[in-house]
Design a protein around this motif. Structure first.
Motif, PDB file in Angstrom:
ATOM      1  N   LYS A   2      50.979  -3.591  -9.301  1.00 37.91           N
ATOM      2  CA  LYS A   2      49.676  -4.141  -9.669  1.00 37.91           C
ATOM      3  C   LYS A   2      49.785  -5.638  -9.931  1.00 37.91           C
ATOM      4  N   VAL A   4      48.988  -8.562 -12.404  1.00 42.13           N
ATOM      5  CA  VAL A   4      48.799  -8.667 -13.850  1.00 42.13           C
ATOM      6  C   VAL A   4      48.279 -10.063 -14.167  1.00 42.13           C
ATOM      7  N   TRP A  27      38.463  -7.126 -15.159  1.00 39.83           N
ATOM      8  CA  TRP A  27      39.035  -5.842 -15.566  1.00 39.83           C
ATOM      9  C   TRP A  27      38.144  -4.686 -15.091  1.00 39.83           C
ATOM     10  N   LYS A  31      39.723  -2.477 -12.038  1.00 41.18           N
ATOM     11  CA  LYS A  31      40.521  -1.532 -12.828  1.00 41.18           C
ATOM     12  C   LYS A  31      41.310  -0.609 -11.902  1.00 41.18           C
ATOM     13  N   LYS A  33      43.739  -1.666 -10.074  1.00 35.99           N
ATOM     14  CA  LYS A  33      44.435  -2.577  -9.160  1.00 35.99           C
ATOM     15  C   LYS A  33      44.966  -3.800  -9.892  1.00 35.99           C
ATOM     16  N   VAL A  34      44.273  -4.185 -10.947  1.00 37.40           N
ATOM     17  CA  VAL A  34      44.633  -5.376 -11.714  1.00 37.40           C
ATOM     18  C   VAL A  34      44.712  -5.009 -13.194  1.00 37.40           C
ATOM     19  N   GLU A  35      45.753  -5.455 -13.849  1.00 39.27           N
ATOM     20  CA  GLU A  35      45.853  -5.324 -15.297  1.00 39.27           C
ATOM     21  C   GLU A  35      45.490  -6.670 -15.909  1.00 39.27           C
ATOM     22  N   VAL A  37      45.661  -8.687 -19.471  1.00 36.70           N
ATOM     23  CA  VAL A  37      46.276  -8.657 -20.786  1.00 36.70           C
ATOM     24  C   VAL A  37      45.971  -9.971 -21.495  1.00 36.70           C
ATOM     25  N   TYR A  62      40.004  -4.589 -22.181  1.00 30.70           N
ATOM     26  CA  TYR A  62      41.330  -4.820 -21.626  1.00 30.70           C
ATOM     27  C   TYR A  62      42.334  -4.980 -22.770  1.00 30.70           C
ATOM     28  N   SER A  63      43.614  -4.898 -22.452  1.00 34.84           N
ATOM     29  CA  SER A  63      44.671  -4.938 -23.466  1.00 34.84           C
ATOM     30  C   SER A  63      44.756  -6.300 -24.131  1.00 34.84           C
TER      31      SER A  63
END
Length: 67
Positions: A2, A4, A27, A31, A33-35, A37, A62-63
């Motif tokens: 993925k 990031v 995000w 979602k 496919k991409v994280e 953070v 998101y995180s």
């Protein structure tokens, strides 16, 4: 496998707050496919309630981590 996207911010930074909805859009749209953070580099006065309030107000899902 993925992409990031890591965003460093502080909870008191105006421009940082402005870009948060755009990061949330990324995000939501990608979602799986991409994280995304978020890394909070400084919490003013170690008052985590302000950070929690910001996350709630911006409806961020998101995180987010604090360093």
């Amino acid at each position: 496998g993925k992409v990031v996207l890591v965003n460093f911010f502080t909870e008191w930074c105006g421009p940082c707050k402005e870009e948060m909805p755009k990061l949330q859009d990324i995000w939501d749209k990608y979602k799986g496919k991409v994280e995304v953070v978020g890394v909070c580099c400084e919490v003013y006065g170690k008052n985590y309630e302000n950070l929690e309030k910001l996350i709630s107000e911006k409806k961020l899902t998101y995180s987010i981590i604090v360093c």
